[in-house]
Design a protein around this motif. Sequence first.
Motif, PDB file in Angstrom:
ATOM      1  N   PRO A 194       0.847  -1.279   0.066  1.00 35.72           N
ATOM      2  CA  PRO A 194      -0.036   0.001   0.009  1.00 35.72           C
ATOM      3  C   PRO A 194       0.951   1.117  -0.078  1.00 35.72           C
ATOM      4  N   VAL A 195       0.394   2.098  -0.815  1.00 36.16           N
ATOM      5  CA  VAL A 195       1.139   3.383  -1.081  1.00 36.16           C
ATOM      6  C   VAL A 195       0.387   4.586  -0.810  1.00 36.16           C
ATOM      7  N   LEU A 196       1.163   5.548  -0.004  1.00 42.79           N
ATOM      8  CA  LEU A 196       0.746   6.994   0.049  1.00 42.79           C
ATOM      9  C   LEU A 196       1.571   7.943  -0.715  1.00 42.79           C
ATOM     10  N   THR A 197       1.041   8.686  -1.533  1.00 53.07           N
ATOM     11  CA  THR A 197       1.991   9.748  -2.079  1.00 53.07           C
ATOM     12  C   THR A 197       1.330  11.250  -1.645  1.00 53.07           C
ATOM     13  N   ILE A 198       2.362  11.970  -1.250  1.00 56.89           N
ATOM     14  CA  ILE A 198       2.265  13.470  -0.718  1.00 56.89           C
ATOM     15  C   ILE A 198       2.960  14.338  -1.681  1.00 56.89           C
ATOM     16  N   ALA A 199       2.223  15.246  -2.521  1.00 55.56           N
ATOM     17  CA  ALA A 199       2.612  16.346  -3.046  1.00 55.56           C
ATOM     18  C   ALA A 199       2.632  17.791  -2.568  1.00 55.56           C
ATOM     19  N   GLY A 200       3.502  18.576  -3.078  1.00 59.08           N
ATOM     20  CA  GLY A 200       3.207  20.019  -2.505  1.00 59.08           C
ATOM     21  C   GLY A 200       2.605  20.730  -3.709  1.00 59.08           C
ATOM     22  N   ALA A 201       1.398  21.447  -3.432  1.00 56.94           N
ATOM     23  CA  ALA A 201       0.846  22.047  -4.616  1.00 56.94           C
ATOM     24  C   ALA A 201       1.818  22.978  -5.296  1.00 56.94           C
ATOM     25  N   ASP A 202       2.665  23.633  -4.526  1.00 60.06           N
ATOM     26  CA  ASP A 202       3.445  24.688  -5.137  1.00 60.06           C
ATOM     27  C   ASP A 202       5.162  24.096  -5.455  1.00 60.06           C
ATOM     28  N   ASP A 203       5.225  22.902  -5.518  1.00 60.07           N
ATOM     29  CA  ASP A 203       6.525  22.426  -5.578  1.00 60.07           C
ATOM     30  C   ASP A 203       7.132  22.547  -6.786  1.00 60.07           C
ATOM     31  N   PRO A 204       8.188  23.327  -6.863  1.00 54.24           N
ATOM     32  CA  PRO A 204       8.757  23.435  -8.427  1.00 54.24           C
ATOM     33  C   PRO A 204       9.598  22.294  -9.104  1.00 54.24           C
ATOM     34  N   SER A 205       9.966  21.263  -8.226  1.00 50.69           N
ATOM     35  CA  SER A 205      10.777  20.226  -8.480  1.00 50.69           C
ATOM     36  C   SER A 205      10.055  19.175  -8.917  1.00 50.69           C
ATOM     37  N   THR A 206       9.186  18.753  -7.943  1.00 48.20           N
ATOM     38  CA  THR A 206       8.267  17.441  -8.333  1.00 48.20           C
ATOM     39  C   THR A 206       7.012  18.007  -8.146  1.00 48.20           C
ATOM     40  N   PRO A 207       6.302  18.581  -9.082  1.00 46.39           N
ATOM     41  CA  PRO A 207       4.985  19.033  -8.969  1.00 46.39           C
ATOM     42  C   PRO A 207       3.833  17.949  -8.862  1.00 46.39           C
ATOM     43  N   PRO A 208       2.725  18.129  -8.511  1.00 43.70           N
ATOM     44  CA  PRO A 208       1.735  17.167  -8.133  1.00 43.70           C
ATOM     45  C   PRO A 208       1.415  16.206  -9.430  1.00 43.70           C
ATOM     46  N   ALA A 209       1.479  16.804 -10.360  1.00 44.01           N
ATOM     47  CA  ALA A 209       1.437  15.726 -11.816  1.00 44.01           C
ATOM     48  C   ALA A 209       2.685  14.719 -11.687  1.00 44.01           C
ATOM     49  N   THR A 210       3.858  15.171 -11.395  1.00 47.97           N
ATOM     50  CA  THR A 210       4.911  14.210 -11.367  1.00 47.97           C
ATOM     51  C   THR A 210       4.775  12.961 -10.097  1.00 47.97           C
ATOM     52  N   VAL A 211       4.220  13.735  -9.375  1.00 46.58           N
ATOM     53  CA  VAL A 211       4.143  12.617  -8.049  1.00 46.58           C
ATOM     54  C   VAL A 211       2.873  11.502  -8.355  1.00 46.58           C
ATOM     55  N   GLN A 212       1.795  12.312  -9.073  1.00 48.59           N
ATOM     56  CA  GLN A 212       0.455  11.416  -9.390  1.00 48.59           C
ATOM     57  C   GLN A 212       1.189  10.214 -10.284  1.00 48.59           C
ATOM     58  N   ILE A 213       2.011  10.380 -11.249  1.00 48.63           N
ATOM     59  CA  ILE A 213       2.555   9.313 -11.840  1.00 48.63           C
ATOM     60  C   ILE A 213       2.986   8.032 -11.180  1.00 48.63           C
ATOM     61  N   ILE A 214       3.474   8.387  -9.982  1.00 42.62           N
ATOM     62  CA  ILE A 214       3.680   7.374  -9.106  1.00 42.62           C
ATOM     63  C   ILE A 214       2.539   6.538  -8.658  1.00 42.62           C
ATOM     64  N   ALA A 215       1.600   7.460  -8.098  1.00 45.83           N
ATOM     65  CA  ALA A 215       0.410   6.838  -7.351  1.00 45.83           C
ATOM     66  C   ALA A 215      -0.444   5.936  -8.514  1.00 45.83           C
ATOM     67  N   ASP A 216      -0.226   6.501  -9.889  1.00 44.82           N
ATOM     68  CA  ASP A 216      -1.215   5.870 -10.819  1.00 44.82           C
ATOM     69  C   ASP A 216      -0.334   4.562 -11.537  1.00 44.82           C
ATOM     70  N   GLY A 217       0.978   4.409 -11.186  1.00 47.18           N
ATOM     71  CA  GLY A 217       1.771   3.479 -11.704  1.00 47.18           C
ATOM     72  C   GLY A 217       2.099   2.219 -10.837  1.00 47.18           C
ATOM     73  N   VAL A 218       1.908   2.390  -9.371  1.00 50.15           N
ATOM     74  CA  VAL A 218       2.204   1.506  -8.756  1.00 50.15           C
ATOM     75  C   VAL A 218       1.131   0.200  -9.005  1.00 50.15           C
ATOM     76  N   GLY A 219       1.669  -1.068  -8.486  1.00 46.79           N
ATOM     77  CA  GLY A 219       1.005  -2.384  -8.953  1.00 46.79           C
ATOM     78  C   GLY A 219      -0.250  -2.621  -7.961  1.00 46.79           C
ATOM     79  N   GLY A 220      -0.154  -1.887  -6.587  1.00 49.40           N
ATOM     80  CA  GLY A 220      -0.988  -2.149  -5.479  1.00 49.40           C
ATOM     81  C   GLY A 220      -2.091  -0.798  -5.247  1.00 49.40           C
ATOM     82  N   GLU A 221      -2.519  -0.847  -4.246  1.00 48.55           N
ATOM     83  CA  GLU A 221      -3.514   0.166  -3.904  1.00 48.55           C
ATOM     84  C   GLU A 221      -2.640   1.341  -3.571  1.00 48.55           C
ATOM     85  N   SER A 222      -3.065   2.753  -4.084  1.00 46.56           N
ATOM     86  CA  SER A 222      -2.462   3.958  -3.754  1.00 46.56           C
ATOM     87  C   SER A 222      -3.407   4.880  -3.378  1.00 46.56           C
ATOM     88  N   ARG A 223      -3.054   5.950  -2.636  1.00 47.54           N
ATOM     89  CA  ARG A 223      -3.719   6.988  -2.024  1.00 47.54           C
ATOM     90  C   ARG A 223      -2.974   8.440  -2.367  1.00 47.54           C
TER      91      ARG A 223
END
Length: 251
Positions: A194-223
């Motif tokens: 089970p995976v939790l991803t946390i992004a910062g709305a104003d993060d210039p380095s790894t913006p939310p869309a970049t972190v979302q790729i991980i949440a969408d790509g993992v093989g198990g459940e994610s939030r």
Amino acid sequence: MAILHSVSYGTSDNTLVFIGSLGSTTDMWLPQLDALHKDFRVIAVDHRGHGLSELIEGTPTVADLAQDVLDTLDDLGVGNFGVIGLSLGGAVAQYLAATSDRVTKAAFMCTAAKFGEPQGWLDRAAECRENGTGSLSEAVIQRWFSPTWLENNPASREHFEAMVAGTPSEGYALCCEALATWDFTDRLGEIAVPVLTIAGADDPSTPPATVQIIADGVGGESRAEVLSPAAHVPTVERPNEVNELLAQHFA
Ligand SMILES: O=C(O)CC1=CCC(=O)O1
């Protein structure tokens, strides 16, 4: 085999391991260590060549940095653990979650399956070797924290800028080179815990869309959670929200 500098608090059998960003020390996790040590055993590590961990010659891969963490946990007598990684530490945490059967759950914060183009990291490594981490620290801090937070927290700003500037140049440069070769995009499906991803709305380095790729790509459940306002280091900028999310996820 590398044993990293680590700090450990709490006596619970439920162990959480915190792995920080490029240029960080275990101080990046102080709000989490303080808040969570009563319910979990909390361990934070310094990457090789960072903080109080020794420099190891040769360019590491993220897999090498992950092995450092496993060696350190073996040394501490830790078996299974939940892993929490931020930025570079999030890459290490992804690798551990995909490849080690000791990982029970994972949280990936402000991180990426691939951090842009390799040349940017090679350029940063070269600049760091030439001019030192002190030449990078102000720009790094402006990515770590939102402008309002920096204005309102001058003592913390100074502390974290000194943390980056105090990172040995070669330790920082070698970890930049590790990021240059990191691309886990095609392997995210190997993460089954089970995976939790946390992004910062104003993060210039790894913006939310970049972190979302991980949440969408993992093989198990994610939030996936996005904190606002927050930049690249919400552990410090939004500690209460981060602590609550981690406590829920790893309970
Ligand atoms: O310093 C930055 O640009 C932010 C960052 C990217 C990877 C990491 O560990 O920190």
